[in-house]
Design an enzyme around this catalytic site. Structure first.
Site, mmCIF file in Angstrom:
data_model
loop_
_atom_site.group_PDB
_atom_site.id
_atom_site.type_symbol
_atom_site.label_atom_id
_atom_site.label_comp_id
_atom_site.label_asym_id
_atom_site.label_seq_id
_atom_site.Cartn_x
_atom_site.Cartn_y
_atom_site.Cartn_z
ATOM 1 N N ARG A 1 40.558 46.844 43.174
ATOM 2 C CA ARG A 1 39.507 47.824 42.930
ATOM 3 C C ARG A 1 38.450 47.789 44.040
ATOM 4 O O ARG A 1 38.583 47.063 45.023
ATOM 5 C CB ARG A 1 38.868 47.576 41.569
ATOM 6 C CG ARG A 1 38.079 46.281 41.451
ATOM 7 C CD ARG A 1 37.672 46.033 40.006
ATOM 8 N NE ARG A 1 36.886 44.805 39.851
ATOM 9 C CZ ARG A 1 36.928 44.031 38.778
ATOM 10 N NH1 ARG A 1 37.732 44.329 37.772
ATOM 11 N NH2 ARG A 1 36.172 42.955 38.695
ATOM 12 N N ASP A 2 37.400 48.555 43.872
ATOM 13 C CA ASP A 2 36.350 48.624 44.893
ATOM 14 C C ASP A 2 35.394 47.442 44.752
ATOM 15 O O ASP A 2 34.225 47.588 44.451
ATOM 16 C CB ASP A 2 35.601 49.964 44.801
ATOM 17 C CG ASP A 2 35.002 50.214 43.430
ATOM 18 O OD1 ASP A 2 35.311 49.457 42.479
ATOM 19 O OD2 ASP A 2 34.224 51.169 43.289
ATOM 20 N N GLU A 3 35.933 46.264 45.024
ATOM 21 C CA GLU A 3 35.150 45.024 44.937
ATOM 22 C C GLU A 3 35.653 44.068 46.013
ATOM 23 O O GLU A 3 35.092 43.996 47.085
ATOM 24 C CB GLU A 3 35.259 44.421 43.535
ATOM 25 C CG GLU A 3 34.219 43.372 43.253
ATOM 26 C CD GLU A 3 34.032 43.133 41.756
ATOM 27 O OE1 GLU A 3 33.415 42.120 41.406
ATOM 28 O OE2 GLU A 3 34.502 43.969 40.945
ATOM 29 N N ASP B 1 34.076 32.378 41.062
ATOM 30 C CA ASP B 1 35.530 32.299 40.988
ATOM 31 C C ASP B 1 36.044 31.166 41.871
ATOM 32 O O ASP B 1 36.931 30.399 41.484
ATOM 33 C CB ASP B 1 36.150 33.618 41.429
ATOM 34 C CG ASP B 1 35.668 34.809 40.616
ATOM 35 O OD1 ASP B 1 34.444 35.022 40.535
ATOM 36 O OD2 ASP B 1 36.507 35.546 40.070
ATOM 37 N N GLU C 1 42.025 39.054 34.685
ATOM 38 C CA GLU C 1 40.582 38.821 34.691
ATOM 39 C C GLU C 1 40.058 38.496 33.296
ATOM 40 O O GLU C 1 39.201 37.630 33.122
ATOM 41 C CB GLU C 1 39.865 40.064 35.223
ATOM 42 C CG GLU C 1 38.358 39.975 35.251
ATOM 43 C CD GLU C 1 37.728 41.222 35.850
ATOM 44 O OE1 GLU C 1 36.578 41.132 36.303
ATOM 45 O OE2 GLU C 1 38.383 42.278 35.865
#
Length: 783
Positions: free
Chosen positions: A381-383, A390, A660
């Site tokens: 995704r846009d990340e 993490d 996630e």
């Protein structure tokens, strides 16, 4: 001394000794060059081709290319790639530094005409980063290059990037790491990077650029490479678009290589998804703003093979759709290209439980998919950011799977660049301040500044992890003491309005993403842990007085923790699994308190139907804690649990990477919130640390495995388990099996490395144990 020739060729004769100092390195004599066009905040532009022709009187005895870029670069010499590396020179905070890489190109040069070529991509420098606009660091990609060679007579020459280079738009019409790449093969000038190519009017002079405040540094870390090629395992037709869908059978980070044939102008679109919807179409909603589409327009005629150059995606499924504006071509072949940083595999695990074996493989693939230049949270995704929380949760497991020493060495250097002047550590490294998160990242996230170097030292035994990072660690603790701590409580509401991300995605928080464990509880526990790490760090660096100072802070914080957060009965006030786990794992309790908290943890797990309830903060430690309090069989119950929530629930439902969320998808509710639902997120894969260290049973007694402990803990339904690890000292391996009520161990460890055998109380050895044997079969029986 300088030797000036005509304007088209400038040399510099230099001494070999002069080359050895960084300030006199040839790369510092080159000039940044760029094309005279750029994209905008939301749109890319054609990737420039840059070219420089030159001639040599003889074939060089030795030649080295020193290469850097703001953006990404693919360089060629006489039409051949100078390296198999992808996405050079990688991602750093370009406002502060950029790396250069040196490559041996002796075999690519020839006597007579030569051509040095380069294609520039937008990359992290001027493409999209996370959910914001493009051009975070600059408006267009730029090239810096120096070619040095040694003649047969021992003299040396240099060729630099400068205003004598020429450029033109190439066939890549647009490129972006998040959005994808578009290529029109009809626009590729044939032989443009070969000697003898026409210098047509389409080639224009480059512009020069002089960035301020940015430091050039020699290469540190690893490069990204193509690692594996995956053929599709299934093919179907999309019910909505009629497009052909290919299933690679594995969620990956990478891209597609496709072989096609058709008329000139035929254009295909590739879309990428991790999952399919119930009707068999692509599940794209969780990509958010990442378009993740590639387009290729055929040159026409003979079969053509294409692979994007300057993008990657997180996906398992690929949709191939021929745009209706022109006659369609046909797909002759398609394969998935797995990309990740070039970190060698060093560990392995297997056991008698097929779902646990798949869980280990899912963790491994999650690491592959997210260890691409920096340890990202997710690749789709846009990340795609280097989230500190993490990384610290997973770093120990990461070092058991692959050799991540150089990978993290670079990332920790990025962290030192990102540390704020007041000592605060940001949430993502490199720091983009995406999603409005600025300043201190808060407990468990910013604490990566201490946890990661300590765990890397533990894994590899290299004191440089501690020495290089000690100032960063110390400054961060000083920052916390000055700005975040009151009455020994970190994150006290009186001194900070925001206490961090909490126990991210725990299921005990009444629907809150941060879980139900109070943030100041988490903060104080990690503050104590940080002090403990700094005490051990100074001990290992031979600084006993400083170690005592930090040990005192640990003891004082431990007392403040007990006063602020324990009930009179001795167990934590917040009734959550994570609250119990942190207090127990970080040694924050007195013996009676420890017994009470251990009892509460067991009750909380039983009350939750023997299922896990922790989030990103508590999950890495929970099985370790259960083993430590004598509840190893309950740890196995959690590990082997197949009902939601559990590690094996996604495995049973077809996962090939770590999700996630515990509930990223369920039969009852379908997909979770599309705004945050990655199916390739390695954090919960931290459980593999316990699987290798306790289920199989290998762990270091001393940093870098200078001494090894074999500590098998058979349990649950398992009848055998094995693990191996290529340690800095050599290979260590254990395999155990239960036969006829006997436990049989096959052990291997490096020569001259002492080993110890730590058996659970229900087993005792039948034959003598030799701690220096290097290889031994041990037979054990129940007492």
């Amino acid at each position: 001394m300088f030797r000036l020739f005509n304007h088209s060729f400038t040399h510099l004769k230099i001494q070999e000794t002069l080359m050895k100092t960084e300030n006199n390195h040839p790369i510092h004599r080159a000039t940044w060059i760029q094309a005279p066009w750029s994209g905008g905040p939301r749109e890319s532009c054609p990737a420039p081709l840059l070219r420089r022709a030159f001639s040599l009187p003889d074939r060089p005895q030795r030649a080295t290319l020193h290469l850097s870029a703001l953006g990404l670069v693919q360089a060629t010499l006489n039409g051949q790639a100078v390296s198999e590396d992808i996405f050079l020179p990688g991602w750093t905070d370009y406002r502060k530094k950029v790396r250069w890489i040196s490559l041996d190109v002796t075999h690519l040069l020839q006597a007579g005409p030569n051509v040095l070529g380069a294609v520039l991509g937008d990359g992290w420098y001027c493409g999209h980063v996370a959910n914001g606009d493009r051009q975070v660091y600059g408006d267009r990609p730029r090239l810096l290059i120096a070619l040095e060679w040694t003649h047969v007579d021992g003299t040396q020459d240099l060729l630099f990037s400068d205003e004598s280079w020429t450029c033109r738009p190439g066939p890549i019409l647009a490129n972006d790491l998040l959005m994808g790449e578009s290529c029109d093969a009809r626009k590729a000038p044939q032989g443009w990077d070969l000697p003898g190519a026409d210098a047509s009017p389409d080639w224009t002079s480059v512009e020069t650029h002089h960035p301020a405040g940015m430091k050039l540094i020699p290469w540190i870390g690893t490069t990204v490479r193509r690692q594996e090629h995956l053929a599709p395992v299934a093919q179907s037709t999309c019910p909505k678009t009629g497009a052909t869908l290919y299933d690679l059978g594995q969620n990956i980070a990478g891209r597609v290589r496709i072989r096609v044939q058709g008329p000139a102008g035929a254009t295909l679109r590739l879309r990428h998804a991790e999952m399919l919807t119930p009707d068999g179409s692509m599940y794209l909603e969780n990509l958010r703003g990442a378009r993740a589409e590639d387009h290729y327009t055929l040159r026409g005629g003979e079969p053509e093979t294409w692979e994007p150059a300057f993008t990657f995606h997180g996906f398992r499924h690929v949709e191939v759709y021929w745009l209706p504006d022109a006659p369609a071509g046909k797909v002759l072949d398609l394969e998935g290209i797995v990309l990740h940083s070039d970190i060698p595999r060093t560990g392995d695990f297997t056991c008698s439980h097929p779902l646990l074996n798949q869980l280990y493989q899912n963790t491994l693939w999650g690491q592959k998919g997210n260890f691409l230049e920096v340890p990202t949270d997710c690749p789709q995704r846009d990340e795609r950011l280097g989230w500190t929380g993490d990384a610290q949760a997973f770093v120990r497991t990461a070092a058991l799977n692959m050799d991540v020493a150089d990978f993290f060495r670079k990332w920790l250097a990025d962290m030192r660049d990102a540390q704020y002047p007041d000592g605060a550590i940001p949430a993502v490294i490199p720091n983009t301040e995406s999603f409005g998160v600025t300043g201190d990242a808060g407990p468990a996230w910013a604490d990566a500044a201490l946890i990661c170097p300590w765990e890397l030292y533990r894994a590899y035994g290299d004191p440089a992890f501690l020495e290089d990072h000690l100032d960063c660690m110390t400054r961060y603790m000083q920052y916390l003491a000055a700005h975040k701590v009151k009455d020994g409580v970190r994150g006290h509401p009186d001194v900070t309005p925001w206490g961090g991300f909490g126990d991210w995605l725990a299921l005990d928080g009444s629907g809150k993403t941060e879980g139900g464990t109070p943030k100041e509880y988490i903060g104080t526990a990690f503050y104590a842990r940080n002090a403990w790490i700094l005490a051990r760090t100074h001990e290992h660096l031979g600084l006993p007085e400083a170690a005592l100072t930090w040990q005192t802070l640990f003891s004082d914080t431990r007392k403040h923790f007990q006063k602020a957060f324990l009930r009179s009965e001795g167990f934590p006030i917040p009734p959550t699994q994570t609250a119990c786990v942190l207090a127990l794992h970080f040694d924050l309790l007195e013996p009676e308190q420890r017994r009470a908290t251990g009892k509460q943890l067991v009750e909380l797990i039983h009350d939750n139907n023997d299922r896990i309830g922790t989030g990103f903060v508590g999950t890495p430690y929970i099985l370790h804690v259960l083993e430590a309090i004598g509840e190893t069989q309950l740890a196995y119950t959690l590990l082997e649990q197949e009902a939601f929530p559990s590690w094996l629930f996604p495995v049973k439902n077809g996962a090939t990477t770590i999700w996630e969320r515990w509930d990223g998808w369920t039969p009852e509710s379908g997909f979770q919130d599309k705004h945050m639902n990655s199916f390739n997120h390695y954090a919960y894969g931290a459980v593999c640390d316990w699987m290798i260290g306790s289920v199989a049973g290998i762990e270091p007694c001393k940093p870098g495995y200078a001494a090894i402990r074999f500590k098998p803990r058979p349990g649950g339904s398992l009848q055998h388990a094995s693990a191996s690890l290529q340690t800095p000292q050599g290979k260590a391996a254990i395999a155990w099996r239960i036969e006829n009520q006997r436990l049989i161990l096959d052990l291997t460890w490096p020569e001259n490395v002492p080993a110890e055998l730590d058996l659970p109380p229900e087993w005792r050895t039948k034959n003598p144990w030799n701690p220096l044997a290097g290889r031994q079969t041990v037979k054990c029986v129940s007492p």
